[in-house]
Design a protein around this motif. Structure first.
Motif, short mmCIF file in Angstrom:
data_model
loop_
_atom_site.label_atom_id
_atom_site.label_comp_id
_atom_site.label_asym_id
_atom_site.label_seq_id
_atom_site.Cartn_x
_atom_site.Cartn_y
_atom_site.Cartn_z
N LYS A 69 0.75 -1.28 -0.03
CA LYS A 69 -0.02 0.14 0.23
C LYS A 69 0.69 1.22 -0.05
O LYS A 69 0.17 2.35 0.02
CB LYS A 69 -0.84 0.04 1.18
N GLY A 70 2.08 1.15 0.02
CA GLY A 70 2.86 2.16 -0.21
C GLY A 70 3.75 2.45 1.12
O GLY A 70 4.52 3.70 1.37
N TYR A 71 3.57 2.07 2.41
CA TYR A 71 4.28 2.28 3.54
C TYR A 71 5.45 1.77 3.74
O TYR A 71 5.77 0.76 2.99
CB TYR A 71 3.26 1.55 4.89
N ALA A 72 6.35 2.57 4.43
CA ALA A 72 7.65 1.96 4.57
C ALA A 72 7.63 0.96 5.90
O ALA A 72 7.52 1.72 6.91
CB ALA A 72 8.71 3.12 4.78
N VAL A 73 7.84 -0.31 5.66
CA VAL A 73 7.40 -1.11 6.56
C VAL A 73 8.59 -2.12 7.12
O VAL A 73 9.39 -2.48 6.22
CB VAL A 73 6.45 -2.05 6.40
N SER A 74 8.95 -1.91 8.37
CA SER A 74 10.17 -3.10 8.86
C SER A 74 9.19 -4.07 10.01
O SER A 74 8.18 -3.56 10.28
CB SER A 74 11.15 -2.37 9.71
N GLY A 75 9.86 -5.34 9.89
CA GLY A 75 9.19 -6.22 10.74
C GLY A 75 10.20 -6.73 11.75
O GLY A 75 11.61 -6.54 11.54
N VAL A 76 9.61 -7.19 12.84
CA VAL A 76 10.65 -7.76 13.93
C VAL A 76 9.62 -8.87 14.34
O VAL A 76 8.58 -9.15 14.47
CB VAL A 76 10.71 -6.85 15.15
N ASP A 77 10.59 -10.23 14.92
CA ASP A 77 9.97 -11.07 15.31
C ASP A 77 11.03 -11.99 16.46
O ASP A 77 12.13 -11.68 16.26
CB ASP A 77 9.51 -12.21 14.26
N LEU A 78 10.25 -12.85 16.96
CA LEU A 78 11.28 -13.46 18.09
C LEU A 78 11.85 -14.82 17.46
O LEU A 78 13.14 -15.10 17.71
CB LEU A 78 10.84 -14.17 19.46
N SER A 79 11.10 -15.51 16.65
CA SER A 79 11.51 -16.72 16.06
C SER A 79 12.36 -16.52 14.80
O SER A 79 11.83 -15.99 13.66
CB SER A 79 10.03 -17.42 15.78
#
Ligand SMILES: C[S@@+](CC[C@H](N)C(=O)[O-])C[C@H]1O[C@@H](n2cnc3c(N)ncnc32)[C@H](O)[C@@H]1O
Length: 220
Positions: A69-79
């Motif tokens: 959708k055009g957002y600048a996205v970063s992700g985090v996760d423990l696994s």
């Protein structure tokens, strides 16, 4: 990872390689589409210019949806197993979002380093108020403007059934519902206020999505 005492709930450790693969493979198309529509309703309030943190990102489906959708996205996760799947999915879709390992109970990200933080489908794993408050505190700390949080409502038919089964001595659920009132208190303590609560059909569907916005000056 750091040496803080860890809280224990199954969702912390259950996403090993086989479970992560199963979670990815068993994703139901119709359910996924309905969940993304719910997210879209909350994100109608969020400017497209926002830097968004998807926490936890799991296999990256919300990360990819919002990036599309055009957002600048970063992700985090423990696994690590989930992060591997997220990286593969994002690169297959030619999306350049970064994902990294983080513990939502103790994020090592700077205060207000993202405009908006979304936390989808983790909160109902938390069995205790102490963990719920700690995680909300962390999400709010790194969010400059908005936090979007999914939770399981105690007022839905499924939650009421689950509670009845437990009262009758049946199997204890690993899914924990939380009232919006309890959640709102943790957000208020972190300097946020409720904008709106979303659900497909509030009494029928257990999964709700609440949008909160910062109202205080808070730590910078
Ligand atoms: C049900 S999945 C949801 C993932 C994603 N938001 C989605 O909707 O597809 C829950 C995720 O929470 C992650 N998780 C559990 N405890 C965590 C923690 N303390 N910090 C970061 N991630 C955690 C798990 O590894 C898993 O990937």
């Amino acid at each position: 990872m750091h040496s803080h005492v860890k809280s224990l709930y199954r969702g912390r450790s259950k996403y090993d390689k086989p479970t992560a693969q199963r979670y990815e493979e068993q994703r139901q198309v119709a359910k996924h589409a309905a969940e993304m529509r719910l997210i879209d309703r909350a994100f109608a309030h969020i400017p497209r210019t926002h830097r968004v943190l998807d926490a936890p990102c799991g296999g990256g489906r919300v990360t990819a949806h919002l990036a599309g959708k055009g957002y600048a996205v970063s992700g985090v996760d423990l696994s690590q197993a989930m992060l591997d799947i997220a990286r593969a999915n994002l690169s297959a879709q030619k999306l350049s979002c970064t994902v990294e390992q983080q513990d939502l109970e103790h994020l090592t990200l700077a205060n207000r380093s993202f405009d908006t933080v979304i936390s989808f489908r983790l909160f109902h794993h938390f069995p205790e108020p102490r963990i719920r408050q700690r995680v909300i505190g962390e999400l709010c700390r790194v969010a400059e403007h908005y936090v979007v949080l999914s939770y399981f409502s105690p007022a839905s038919v499924t939650s009421l059934r689950r509670r009845l089964r437990e009262l009758r001595g049946g199997r204890k659920s690993e899914k924990h519902s939380t009232s919006l009132k309890e959640i709102d208190i943790y957000f208020q303590l972190a300097g946020f206020r409720l904008v709106k609560d979303f659900a497909r059909l509030p009494l029928l569907h257990t999964l709700h999505l609440a949008l909160f916005e910062r109202v205080d000056a808070g730590p910078t």
